[in-house]
Scaffold this motif. Structure first.
Motif, PDB file in Angstrom:
ATOM      1  N   VAL A  31     -28.739   0.326  28.732  1.00 49.03           N
ATOM      2  CA  VAL A  31     -28.715  -0.807  29.650  1.00 49.03           C
ATOM      3  C   VAL A  31     -27.425  -0.799  30.465  1.00 49.03           C
ATOM      4  O   VAL A  31     -27.446  -1.088  31.661  1.00 49.03           O
ATOM      5  N   ALA A  32     -26.301  -0.461  29.837  1.00 51.09           N
ATOM      6  CA  ALA A  32     -25.010  -0.470  30.522  1.00 51.09           C
ATOM      7  C   ALA A  32     -24.046   0.497  29.847  1.00 51.09           C
ATOM      8  O   ALA A  32     -24.140   0.745  28.644  1.00 51.09           O
ATOM      9  N   GLY A  33     -23.114   1.006  30.631  1.00 56.95           N
ATOM     10  CA  GLY A  33     -22.094   1.901  30.106  1.00 56.95           C
ATOM     11  C   GLY A  33     -22.636   3.297  29.856  1.00 56.95           C
ATOM     12  O   GLY A  33     -23.714   3.662  30.333  1.00 56.95           O
ATOM     13  N   GLU A  34     -21.865   4.054  29.091  1.00 59.70           N
ATOM     14  CA  GLU A  34     -22.239   5.422  28.726  1.00 59.70           C
ATOM     15  C   GLU A  34     -22.122   5.578  27.207  1.00 59.70           C
ATOM     16  O   GLU A  34     -21.331   6.387  26.718  1.00 59.70           O
ATOM     17  N   PRO A  35     -22.907   4.793  26.463  1.00 60.40           N
ATOM     18  CA  PRO A  35     -22.804   4.852  24.999  1.00 60.40           C
ATOM     19  C   PRO A  35     -23.239   6.204  24.447  1.00 60.40           C
ATOM     20  O   PRO A  35     -24.151   6.839  24.989  1.00 60.40           O
ATOM     21  N   ARG A  36     -22.547   6.628  23.406  1.00 62.99           N
ATOM     22  CA  ARG A  36     -22.906   7.852  22.699  1.00 62.99           C
ATOM     23  C   ARG A  36     -23.166   7.486  21.242  1.00 62.99           C
ATOM     24  O   ARG A  36     -22.411   6.717  20.651  1.00 62.99           O
ATOM     25  N   PRO A  59     -18.765   2.246  22.844  1.00 60.28           N
ATOM     26  CA  PRO A  59     -19.055   1.059  23.649  1.00 60.28           C
ATOM     27  C   PRO A  59     -20.140   1.291  24.708  1.00 60.28           C
ATOM     28  O   PRO A  59     -20.209   2.347  25.344  1.00 60.28           O
ATOM     29  N   GLY A  60     -20.962   0.254  24.859  1.00 51.20           N
ATOM     30  CA  GLY A  60     -22.064   0.256  25.815  1.00 51.20           C
ATOM     31  C   GLY A  60     -23.144  -0.672  25.322  1.00 51.20           C
ATOM     32  O   GLY A  60     -22.995  -1.338  24.292  1.00 51.20           O
ATOM     33  N   VAL A  61     -24.242  -0.715  26.068  1.00 49.70           N
ATOM     34  CA  VAL A  61     -25.351  -1.602  25.735  1.00 49.70           C
ATOM     35  C   VAL A  61     -26.638  -0.793  25.699  1.00 49.70           C
ATOM     36  O   VAL A  61     -26.936  -0.056  26.650  1.00 49.70           O
ATOM     37  N   VAL A  62     -27.387  -0.922  24.588  1.00 45.59           N
ATOM     38  CA  VAL A  62     -28.667  -0.220  24.438  1.00 45.59           C
ATOM     39  C   VAL A  62     -29.710  -1.167  23.846  1.00 45.59           C
ATOM     40  O   VAL A  62     -29.373  -2.162  23.210  1.00 45.59           O
TER      41      VAL A  62
END
Length: 124
Positions: A31-36, A59-62
């Motif tokens: 949804v947002a950022g570049e989460p790994r 960090p990020g949104v999934v």
């Protein structure tokens, strides 16, 4: 860990130092950022229904659809929002229970590392 742990009656892993393997997220989940995301499966039942391991997300949104799971947060912070409006704020030392099929949105504020046990229905 590539070693075979099925032949031993028990084992221990230092969670903070465990080396995890990258897991690909479906692009539609981000949804947002570049989460790994990375993971280390510690054990799995013979029928594949029960999995225990270590999981981490930067960090990020999934979004996700949950398994029946219990987990303990070792480090980091996240907000888990459920479709029904329930919100969990989790951080170090928190234990959480997720219900299979629950649709969630994970906002990871600080890289989150957790130890989990998940039970899934067999594919059939």
């Amino acid at each position: 860990m590539s070693e075979d742990r099925t032949a031993v009656p028990g084992f221990a892993v230092h969670v903070a130092d465990a080396v995890l393997e990258a897991v690909e997220l479906e692009p539609s989940q981000i949804v947002a950022g570049e989460p790994r995301v990375s993971e280390l499966v510690l054990s799995e039942s013979e029928d594949g229904r029960v999995v225990r391991g270590i999981w981490q997300m930067t960090p990020g949104v999934v979004t996700d659809t949950e398994a029946d799971e219990v987990f303990v947060v070792l480090s980091g912070r996240a907000t888990v929002e459920f479709e029904d409006g329930t919100v969990l704020e989790v951080g170090p030392g928190d234990v959480a229970v997720l219900t299979e099929g629950a649709r969630t949105r994970w906002t990871v504020h600080e890289t989150l590392r957790k130890v989990y046990q998940a039970t899934v229905d067999p594919v059939g």
